[in-house]
Structures are given as C-alpha cells and as structure tokens.
Scaffold this motif. Sequence first.
Motif, PDB file in Angstrom:
ATOM      1  N   ILE A  91      30.202  47.696  42.877  1.00 17.93           N
ATOM      2  CA  ILE A  91      31.313  47.859  43.805  1.00 17.93           C
ATOM      3  C   ILE A  91      30.882  48.842  44.883  1.00 17.93           C
ATOM      4  O   ILE A  91      30.473  49.966  44.594  1.00 17.93           O
ATOM      5  N   THR A  92      30.961  48.419  46.134  1.00 19.34           N
ATOM      6  CA  THR A  92      30.514  49.265  47.234  1.00 19.34           C
ATOM      7  C   THR A  92      31.597  50.251  47.620  1.00 19.34           C
ATOM      8  O   THR A  92      32.769  49.883  47.765  1.00 19.34           O
ATOM      9  N   GLU A  93      31.170  51.511  47.782  1.00 16.70           N
ATOM     10  CA  GLU A  93      32.088  52.563  48.229  1.00 16.70           C
ATOM     11  C   GLU A  93      32.195  52.463  49.743  1.00 16.70           C
ATOM     12  O   GLU A  93      31.305  52.858  50.469  1.00 16.70           O
ATOM     13  N   GLY A  94      33.276  51.880  50.225  1.00 13.59           N
ATOM     14  CA  GLY A  94      33.421  51.694  51.662  1.00 13.59           C
ATOM     15  C   GLY A  94      34.834  51.938  52.124  1.00 13.59           C
ATOM     16  O   GLY A  94      35.752  52.166  51.345  1.00 13.59           O
ATOM     17  N   LEU A  95      35.014  51.856  53.449  1.00  8.78           N
ATOM     18  CA  LEU A  95      36.338  52.082  54.015  1.00  8.78           C
ATOM     19  C   LEU A  95      37.348  51.050  53.540  1.00  8.78           C
ATOM     20  O   LEU A  95      38.517  51.330  53.346  1.00  8.78           O
ATOM     21  N   GLU A  96      36.882  49.789  53.350  1.00  6.55           N
ATOM     22  CA  GLU A  96      37.799  48.731  53.002  1.00  6.55           C
ATOM     23  C   GLU A  96      38.202  48.767  51.530  1.00  6.55           C
ATOM     24  O   GLU A  96      39.028  47.991  51.082  1.00  6.55           O
ATOM     25  N   MET A  97      37.580  49.668  50.756  1.00  4.88           N
ATOM     26  CA  MET A  97      37.852  49.706  49.317  1.00  4.88           C
ATOM     27  C   MET A  97      39.132  50.488  49.068  1.00  4.88           C
ATOM     28  O   MET A  97      39.123  51.667  48.759  1.00  4.88           O
ATOM     29  N   GLU A  98      40.257  49.842  49.220  1.00  5.06           N
ATOM     30  CA  GLU A  98      41.530  50.515  49.076  1.00  5.06           C
ATOM     31  C   GLU A  98      41.833  50.775  47.607  1.00  5.06           C
ATOM     32  O   GLU A  98      41.526  49.983  46.734  1.00  5.06           O
ATOM     33  N   MET A  99      42.455  51.909  47.388  1.00  4.49           N
ATOM     34  CA  MET A  99      42.687  52.355  46.023  1.00  4.49           C
ATOM     35  C   MET A  99      44.089  51.943  45.570  1.00  4.49           C
ATOM     36  O   MET A  99      44.953  52.753  45.363  1.00  4.49           O
ATOM     37  N   HIS A 100      44.351  50.618  45.447  1.00  5.93           N
ATOM     38  CA  HIS A 100      45.666  50.230  44.976  1.00  5.93           C
ATOM     39  C   HIS A 100      45.575  49.674  43.557  1.00  5.93           C
ATOM     40  O   HIS A 100      44.505  49.413  43.022  1.00  5.93           O
ATOM     41  N   SER A 101      46.732  49.447  42.975  1.00  2.20           N
ATOM     42  CA  SER A 101      46.800  49.140  41.545  1.00  2.20           C
ATOM     43  C   SER A 101      46.127  47.826  41.187  1.00  2.20           C
ATOM     44  O   SER A 101      45.579  47.685  40.090  1.00  2.20           O
ATOM     45  N   ASP A 102      46.147  46.828  42.083  1.00  2.00           N
ATOM     46  CA  ASP A 102      45.541  45.531  41.768  1.00  2.00           C
ATOM     47  C   ASP A 102      44.042  45.670  41.515  1.00  2.00           C
ATOM     48  O   ASP A 102      43.489  45.056  40.595  1.00  2.00           O
ATOM     49  N   VAL A 103      43.385  46.489  42.350  1.00  2.00           N
ATOM     50  CA  VAL A 103      41.944  46.686  42.182  1.00  2.00           C
ATOM     51  C   VAL A 103      41.657  47.400  40.867  1.00  2.00           C
ATOM     52  O   VAL A 103      40.773  47.000  40.094  1.00  2.00           O
ATOM     53  N   LEU A 104      42.400  48.454  40.593  1.00  2.00           N
ATOM     54  CA  LEU A 104      42.170  49.215  39.362  1.00  2.00           C
ATOM     55  C   LEU A 104      42.463  48.365  38.128  1.00  2.00           C
ATOM     56  O   LEU A 104      41.751  48.447  37.123  1.00  2.00           O
ATOM     57  N   ARG A 105      43.494  47.536  38.210  1.00  2.00           N
ATOM     58  CA  ARG A 105      43.827  46.670  37.067  1.00  2.00           C
ATOM     59  C   ARG A 105      42.728  45.641  36.838  1.00  2.00           C
ATOM     60  O   ARG A 105      42.346  45.358  35.694  1.00  2.00           O
ATOM     61  N   CYS A 106      42.198  45.095  37.924  1.00  2.00           N
ATOM     62  CA  CYS A 106      41.121  44.110  37.804  1.00  2.00           C
ATOM     63  C   CYS A 106      39.881  44.737  37.194  1.00  2.00           C
ATOM     64  O   CYS A 106      39.227  44.145  36.325  1.00  2.00           O
TER      65      CYS A 106
END
Length: 665
Positions: free
Chosen positions: A530-545
Amino acid sequence: MKQTLADVVEIDLHKQPHRPLPAELRLLYRQEGETARREATRKGLWIAVAVYLLFSITDFLLISDVAHYTIASRFVVGAVALAVLETQIHLSVKTDLLDRTCSGALVFGYLGWLIPAMTTAYTQNMSYYMIFGAIFMMGANLFFIFQFRLSVISSGIILGAFFIDLIYFSPQNPYYQLAFGTFYVSCFVFTSYVNWKLNRERYKVFLNAFEAKVQQREATERGKALLRLSNTDSLTGLDNRRAVDQKLREYWSDWQKFGDSFAAILIDVDFFKKYNDCYGHQEGDRCLILVANTLKDSIGQLDASIGRYGGEEFIILARVNTREETADLADAICRTVQSLALVHGQRRDGTSIVTVSVGAAFTRHQTGSKLERIIHEADRALYAAKASGRNCAKVFDPNDPQTSDESENIAALLKIATNEDLVSLVYQPIKNVTTGRVEAVEALMRLRMLDGTAVPPSLFIPIAERTGAIIDLGRWAIRTVCRELLAHDHVPVVSVNVSPIQLKTPGFATSVAAILGETGVAGGRLAFEITEGLEMEMHSDVLRCISDLETLGIRIWLDDFGTGFAGLSWLRLIDFDTVKIDRSFLHDCSTPKGKAMLKDIIGLVRNRGHKILVEGVETEEQMALMREFRIDHVQGFHVGRPVPAESYRVSAGLEQRPAGLVRPA
C-alpha cells in the motif's frame, strides 16, 4: 556567472562570528545594563538619604548639644544630593556621572555629619558614635554598584577623614585608637575586597551571558542557513522540489479556503541531454543556471515562486485569475528563454538555440479534486507541448483530446489490455540481508501499445486509477501472480501493489479470497503493498478492507514510506508486516545529513516493531550500508532486475524458505 543562493548559504555556514576585543567587551559591559544601573542608582540614593535622615534620632540621643547642626547638615546634604541626581537624570547624563554623584553624596554626607558632631561636649558618647561612620564606607563598596576604583576612592576618603578625627578629637587612649583604627581599616579592606569580587563576578556573568548570546545567534543563523540550504537547489539557487511541494500545498490550501486561484507551470529545456553530451556537463550546468535566472527575472513583478523540479525541469507557481492569464504567462516564458539565444548546435529540428517547452494548468473546480492533479495536468500539457514540436506552451484543457486524460489513447487501451494480452508482469527479487537469500519477489505491471511500444507505469497507472481500470487490472495481477509463481511453489512470497481505489471498492477482499481459493494458494504467500500517498484517505472502508485481508492471512506492507504525508498515522493505525523505505532516502546517503535522516527513519520504524525493506540498492557500497544499519531486506538493481516469471520457474535456491518475510499459512 552570478553567485547563487546556495553559494551564499555555503559562505554563511563557514563564516566565523565577530568576537569583540577585551576593550570592546568592557565597553559593552558598561553599556549592557545602562537602564537597570540608572534605576538602581536612583532608588539606592533615595533609600540611602532616607536612612541617613533617620539617624537624626541617634543624634538627639547621643550628641544632643549639636544635634540641630548635624540634623540640619543631614537635610542639606540629602536634599542637595537628590536634587543634583534628579537633574542629571532629567538631562540624561551618563550613568558613570550618576555613580560619581552618589559617591560624592556619601563622602559629603559623612563629612557634613562628622564636622559639626566633633564640636559636641559629649566626647565620650561621640567616641563610640564614630563607629557608625563605617556605614558610609560599606555603602560606597557594597550598597551601590560602583566600579572598583570609584568605591576605593570614596571609602578611602571616608577612612582618611576618620583617622583625622581619631587623631585630633578622640581620647588620647592608644588602645581606643588601636581598636577603632583597626576596625575601620578592616572594614575598608574587607568591603573593598568584596566590591572587587562582586565586580569581577558581574563581569564574568556578563561574559558568560554574552558568549551564550553569541552562540545562540550563531546557532540561529546557521539553522536558518541550513534550512535555506535544505530547501535550495544547489546548482541554480532556486527552490528545490521539497520547497516547491511545500509552497504548492500552501497555494492549494489558499485556493481551497479562500478561492485564491493559481497556475502550475512546468518548464522543460528542449533536447537538454544532447546539449549536455555535446558541450559537457559544466556548460550544461551553466545553461541551466542562465535559464533559471532568466525565469526568475521574468516573474519578478508577479506574485509567484519558482523552483527546480528535477533535471532540466523547472516549475512556476503563480497566482492568476483566469486561464487566459495562465496562457499569456506560459507564452511569455517561452519567449523569454528563446531571447537568451544560447547556441544549441545539436538540434535537428531546425532550431539552433536553447528553447523550452511549457505546460501549464489552472485551478478548476472538479469532483474529487486533489493536490497532485494540477501537477499531473500541467505534466500532460507539457507532453502536448513536446508533441507539438517543442518551443511552445500549452495549457491543460479538459475538453481538448490532446491533453484530456479521459480522452487519451491510453485510457482506451487499458479497457482492452487484459483481453488483448497488452499487460504483463515482471518480478523483481527481494533479498534477506543477513542470509543473502531471495525470499520474495515484487510483481510489477507492464503495458505495451498495439504496436509494441512500452508505456511507462508512471503514465498508465495514474490513468488506470482515475478511469477505474485499475480494479480489473488489479484482480488480473493477483490472479496471474498466483497462477504463474505461487500455485507451483516457484517462490515463497510475492508482493503486489494495491491501489487505494481497490481498497475502497466494495467486495475487494471477497474477490481476493475467491482467487486464493480458485488457485489453491495460501494467503500467507501473498503480500499487498500500500503506497503512502496523498490519495490514501484514512476512512473506515479502507481500514475495514485491510482488516479483512489480514484475516485471509495476507501480509500488508507499507510502500514508499517517507514520501507521503500520512505515514506516521498509518503506522499508528495499522500493524504492517513490513515497511518499505523509499529509495530517495538511500540515494541521499552520500551526505552526512542524508545518512543521518535514513538512520532516524530506520530507528522510528524499528521501534514500531516492523520489518524494514529498503528500495533502490544499486551498488555494493549501498549494500554494505544496509548491513551496517542491520536492514532486514533489500531490493534494487544490485540485488536483481525485474524479469519474467519463467526465470523463477527454473530458478534454484528458492525452494528452501527461511523465516524472514515468509509466514506460515
């Protein structure tokens, strides 16, 4: 050649601070506490006069026959002393003169009391009363902040007056004279010594404070110089990419909050490699400096900033109000560089001077607008300018097929890429630093056009993400990795880059589970980067996935750590198996500052308990540095270049899988 900002900063770093001579230090010492000394002297004399007048009570008790004379003398001397002092303060005379006034007040105060007191008939009372004269001596040496010479003169006069009185007035008793004489001499010596020590200590305190100020000022100046240097391109003296990125964020923030529109303009020197090859690197550097200075001068009257974005590419950020202003500015930049008329004899396009291609983008409201998008739009405009024959300027137009991302051939190509076998995977080895074994490989996607021309990942991946093609391409990549290498145990672990778009897609983890079941591959054999970038928003869907993927046993790696803006937050929220440190930090290790920064980043990640993988190892020296830093795994051309899957199907030495990156299914 004009001196650059980088040269000035370098001079500042080596410049030694001015150290005053002893005489200058003495003068500074006297001037340092002028205001405080004046206030202390004023308060001191008022207090001294008040105490001096209070001794009138003792005059009544001990020498009442002449008390009216001594008291009158006290009031006269006190009033005159205060009047003279206040007048001097009103006239702003020097502090040294105020000290002399106070010193004179002590001497005349003693004499003004002693002379009428000597006429008293109460000689025995007076013989004991004389002991209080020592108070004047103590005042000269201890109460006021006099210089040593002035205090000695004042207390010496008081001592001399006492001895005259002792000889001509006191009882002719040698024991009395010896006792009182010894007492006065002792007071004189002791108080003078204490005054000398106090003056020395005050001067030492001043010297220490002065040295601390010099060191603090030097450290502050060096800190500012280092900060300028860290944000300055060493060749041209312009802002470097780090500083440009910071200013870009500021411009973007102002646009988002206040509506202050701006333009991002990329400038690329045409055929610069040919210029370098023909005239040499020194002339190439000179060319870049001249272009940089010209560009800087051209925006001097504008609310704009300029930086070197890398190689022969420059960037200008300018506050403009319309797209038309952006176009005019871009055209003016082209003409300005062309007017330099720098000879470039190696061009084959009919132009024999140095020119630039310019791509510009203007802020516009759009769905899902991101900071990096305006740079990408300027980059697309720059490509269009080059495709139009160079030495021209283009402004990004979302409705123009030549610059519009959605209208590009690549966007259409991606829709048929998997069906037409236009995409493929190559695999780059990842080596364990301690054992020297290749314990994993990274899958890298490649795309070619219908005519076989390769398309750089830096070009097609962003397009795939914006158009949504990355979702199908991502599933294809995971399935291909499992079938080509993992299903038949050709390699222990394969890492696959996963886009934030995929993580946000509903059912992504379920589709991955289906692929694992279909190919019979254990989740522990697969790692997602997973690339640490500006577009990597920290919302619940990403964390759940991510949590669902970890449940499948899939390893989660953080890629390109240190280049984005949310890395520390991700480290706090997600327990990554491995953190990949971006290659730029390793390549900066040629300088002590760069090496220290890499060491700090490694310490931070190691303290979090993650395994560390460093990218971009290209030389044996860099490999040796990785051993020195006790890095877990490395990747780069020195370890191995990306190769097709066939190379790993026949590869030996990968059959034994040590621990390291491999986790049991």
